[in-house]
Write a protein that holds these residues in place. Structure first.
Motif, PDB file in Angstrom:
ATOM      1  N   LEU A 136       0.886   6.466 -24.535  1.00 10.41           N
ATOM      2  CA  LEU A 136      -0.286   7.212 -23.897  1.00 10.41           C
ATOM      3  C   LEU A 136      -1.182   6.587 -22.837  1.00 10.41           C
ATOM      4  O   LEU A 136      -1.727   7.170 -21.881  1.00 10.41           O
ATOM      5  CB  LEU A 136      -1.181   7.773 -24.952  1.00 10.41           C
ATOM      6  CG  LEU A 136      -0.757   8.484 -26.172  1.00 10.41           C
ATOM      7  CD1 LEU A 136      -1.879   8.953 -27.232  1.00 10.41           C
ATOM      8  CD2 LEU A 136       0.016   9.695 -25.486  1.00 10.41           C
ATOM      9  N   THR A 137      -1.152   5.366 -22.825  1.00 11.87           N
ATOM     10  CA  THR A 137      -1.892   4.411 -22.044  1.00 11.87           C
ATOM     11  C   THR A 137      -1.075   3.336 -21.487  1.00 11.87           C
ATOM     12  O   THR A 137      -1.250   2.301 -21.916  1.00 11.87           O
ATOM     13  CB  THR A 137      -3.224   3.893 -22.823  1.00 11.87           C
ATOM     14  OG1 THR A 137      -2.813   3.170 -23.945  1.00 11.87           O
ATOM     15  CG2 THR A 137      -4.145   4.981 -23.061  1.00 11.87           C
ATOM     16  N   PRO A 138      -0.319   3.713 -20.462  1.00  9.26           N
ATOM     17  CA  PRO A 138       0.442   2.550 -19.752  1.00  9.26           C
ATOM     18  C   PRO A 138      -0.483   1.385 -19.321  1.00  9.26           C
ATOM     19  O   PRO A 138      -1.157   1.637 -18.805  1.00  9.26           O
ATOM     20  CB  PRO A 138       1.284   3.319 -18.788  1.00  9.26           C
ATOM     21  CG  PRO A 138       1.275   4.850 -19.275  1.00  9.26           C
ATOM     22  CD  PRO A 138      -0.219   4.696 -19.859  1.00  9.26           C
ATOM     23  N   ASP A 139       0.149   0.083 -19.718  1.00  6.55           N
ATOM     24  CA  ASP A 139      -0.626  -1.039 -19.145  1.00  6.55           C
ATOM     25  C   ASP A 139      -1.903  -1.161 -19.785  1.00  6.55           C
ATOM     26  O   ASP A 139      -3.037  -1.795 -19.500  1.00  6.55           O
ATOM     27  CB  ASP A 139      -0.984  -0.980 -17.684  1.00  6.55           C
ATOM     28  CG  ASP A 139       0.378  -0.798 -16.899  1.00  6.55           C
ATOM     29  OD1 ASP A 139       1.076  -1.377 -17.305  1.00  6.55           O
ATOM     30  OD2 ASP A 139       0.483  -0.308 -15.875  1.00  6.55           O
ATOM     31  N   GLY A 140      -2.300  -0.532 -21.153  1.00  3.64           N
ATOM     32  CA  GLY A 140      -3.322  -0.629 -21.748  1.00  3.64           C
ATOM     33  C   GLY A 140      -3.159  -0.488 -23.409  1.00  3.64           C
ATOM     34  O   GLY A 140      -2.023  -0.414 -23.674  1.00  3.64           O
ATOM     35  N   ASN A 141      -4.246  -0.200 -24.129  1.00  4.81           N
ATOM     36  CA  ASN A 141      -4.257   0.075 -25.364  1.00  4.81           C
ATOM     37  C   ASN A 141      -5.030   1.308 -25.761  1.00  4.81           C
ATOM     38  O   ASN A 141      -6.140   1.709 -25.047  1.00  4.81           O
ATOM     39  CB  ASN A 141      -5.078  -1.199 -26.179  1.00  4.81           C
ATOM     40  CG  ASN A 141      -4.131  -2.410 -26.462  1.00  4.81           C
ATOM     41  OD1 ASN A 141      -2.738  -2.336 -26.836  1.00  4.81           O
ATOM     42  ND2 ASN A 141      -4.620  -3.289 -26.077  1.00  4.81           N
ATOM     43  N   SER A 142      -4.161   2.149 -26.795  1.00  2.00           N
ATOM     44  CA  SER A 142      -5.129   3.221 -27.076  1.00  2.00           C
ATOM     45  C   SER A 142      -5.846   2.881 -28.428  1.00  2.00           C
ATOM     46  O   SER A 142      -5.550   2.230 -29.100  1.00  2.00           O
ATOM     47  CB  SER A 142      -3.952   4.203 -27.534  1.00  2.00           C
ATOM     48  OG  SER A 142      -3.122   4.724 -26.380  1.00  2.00           O
TER      49      SER A 142
END
Length: 551
Positions: A62-68
């Motif tokens: 859901l959140t490329p290059d990040g954290n959900s």
């Protein structure tokens, strides 16, 4: 999408059982069984069977290059709706996740649909009415208002701009789902915080009643749904904060009883429905202190159950839970300390269940959890320390289930996170030989035991600030650390041989799973692996046993 199948681990061994009679002894240390770890399989033509217990698979990034991070989640019509926080961008979004395999037994396919994104203010209050999702949301234009979604981006819309001058929900939202109607508390800028209703259309969204006329707020709540009507506390500016009822119409919204006569408030709290049409709550009539009351929604059927602590002092009724037609609760009568009580709604059937710790100190029962016709809880009898107990409402049927930590001293954490599954209650408990680990009970002494010593020996597999236990059918999912594989997803049917894990981050790294929820054929949860940050995964529901009611 490329499927990743993490390693998973299953162990076999004997359960630890307590004797049904006689003194409880410290459970022996478990013999550490051998383990079998299936290798991680990349996409190599393997097909997944959701009807078999197999390792979890990644659903979506859901959140490329990040954290959900899941703020809230809810199942609606076989799909999962969730409010997601993107840590990297500090934005919120509303998503729908669903299995679109169209009944195929193999090679599951998931779809992630962004319903509303790039929100700077956190959406709140997911509730379901029929097949419609309701929530409160601030789109940056209208302020925090009531929204609905049918699971499509174009069907995720503002219901009505109730307060054109600001937020209709400037406070923590209260959304109460009825059978076909949503009830909620909102402030339209003219009537104060009052009771509203909505069927999801602009025309069907309206103020039920301006209980405190004009800009003053009645601030309705807390609520309990009693058949086709609501019972709740509210302040009309004349009678103080008292018990009200509503069937969703203006004429059917009225004061039930002025419990503390005049402008004084009885302040109804802790509303719990028991049986078909009986609601228990606490209130202070100005004479007896805060005590236990009952109501069937009529003035004649609203009365003090019993003055448990005679005179104007309060008995401080807490921890109220319904078990079939009986209310269990804790109270202090001024003689026995805080103990377990039960009531069916009349003075003659309201009783101290058992003086577990004789004298004025009390056993301080906590975490009352229904299990069939019984209640499981923790208490301290002054001899064994805080331990798991059970009661069927009788003195003889109230007893200690296990002395997990022998002796009165509480060296580490007491049993906690009591969680009811189908026919079982899971909890975390400390034992000197095994540390802080998952336990289970079926309400009997012989059926109360350590699930598995996940981190063999006295070390803890459960952290000092544990993640909740998530009940799934007759089993449970949770986060644990075995000393070798990091903090990973575990699931169990309540037996050692039925306790398994998935090593999403191979080796000592942690996937830090959270937010398990069963939807359709899957149990979704959030976790990280070596390629993505925290994102949604799916574990087959077949990993969890079908439970049964305990009688």
């Amino acid at each position: 999408m490329t499927r990743r199948y993490p390693r998973w681990l299953a162990t076999a061994g004997a359960c630890v059982l307590f004797s049904a009679c006689g003194p409880l002894e410290e459970p022996p240390a478990l013999e550490v069984p051998s383990t079998a770890i299936a290798p991680l399989e990349e996409d190599s033509g393997r097909r997944h069977h959701p009807e078999r217990c197999e390792p979890p698979i990644l659903v979506a990034d859901l959140t490329p290059d990040g954290n959900s991070f899941v703020i809230e989640q809810l199942e609606v019509d076989g799909a999962l709706f969730l409010i997601n926080l993107d840590f990297l961008r500090s934005t919120f979004s509303l998503w729908k996740l669903e299995d679109v395999s169209e009944g195929r037994r193999r090679d599951p396919e998931f779809r992630a649909v962004l319903l509303k994104g790039e929100l700077s203010v956190e959406p709140r209050g997911l509730v379901r009415v029929g097949r419609t999702l309701f929530l409160t949301l601030d789109d940056g234009i209208h302020g925090r208002e009531l929204w609905k979604s049918d699971g499509t981006p174009e069907g995720t819309v503002l219901v009505e701009d109730l307060n054109p001058f600001g937020d209709a929900f400037p406070f923590s939202p209260t959304l109460v789902p009825g059978e076909r109607t949503l009830y909620f508390v909102a402030d339209d800028g003219r009537h104060g915080a009052e009771l509203w209703r909505s069927d999801g259309t602009k025309r069907g969204t309206r103020l039920v009643e301006d209980i405190a006329p004009g800009p003053a707020s009645a601030s309705p709540g807390p609520f309990v749904v009693d058949g086709h009507r609501l019972l709740f506390g509210a302040d009309d500016g004349v009678h103080g904060r008292e018990l009200w009822r509503s069937d969703g119409t203006r004429g059917g919204t009225r004061l039930v009883e002025d419990i503390a006569p005049g402008s004084e408030s009885s302040t109804p709290e802790r509303l719990v429905r028991v049986g078909n049409h009986l609601t228990f709550f606490t209130a202070d009539d100005g004479v007896h202190g805060r005590e236990l009351w009952r109501s069937d929604g009529t003035r004649g059927g609203t009365r003090l159950v019993e003055d448990l602590r005679r005179g104007p002092e309060s008995s401080d009724v807490e921890s109220m839970v319904a078990v079939r037609r009986t209310l269990y609760f804790t109270a202090e009568d001024g003689v026995h300390g805080r103990e377990l009580w039960a009531s069916e709604g009349c003075e003659e059937d309201t009783r101290l269940v058992e003086d577990i710790r004789p004298g004025p100190e009390g056993s301080r029962p906590f975490e009352l959890t229904p299990l069939g016709g019984k209640v499981i809880f923790t208490a301290d009898d002054g001899v064994h320390g805080i331990e798991p107990w059970r009661s069927d409402g009788t003195r003889r049927g109230t007893f200690l289930l296990a002395d997990t930590q022998p002796g009165p001293a509480m060296e580490f954490s007491p049993p906690t996170f009591l969680t009811a599954a189908e026919g079982k209650v899971f909890f975390y408990a400390f034992a000197p030989a095994t540390g802080f680990e998952p336990w289970v009970t079926d309400g009997t002494r012989t059926g109360t035991h350590l699930v598995k010593d996940i981190r063999p020996g006295p070390g803890n597999s459960i952290s000092g600030d544990p993640d909740p236990i998530h009940p799934i059918r007759g089993g449970a999912a949770f986060r644990a650390f075995d000393g070798d594989h990091g903090s990973e997803p575990w699931w169990t049917d309540g037996t050692e041989e039925g306790t398994m894990m998935a090593d999403l981050v191979p080796g000592p790294g942690s996937s830090s799973p959270a937010s398990f929820i069963a939807v359709g054929r899957w149990v979704y949860f959030m976790a990280a692996d070596v390629t993505v940050g925290s994102e949604p995964w799916a574990l087959p529901l077949a990993c969890f046993p079908k439970g049964q009611d305990s009688h």
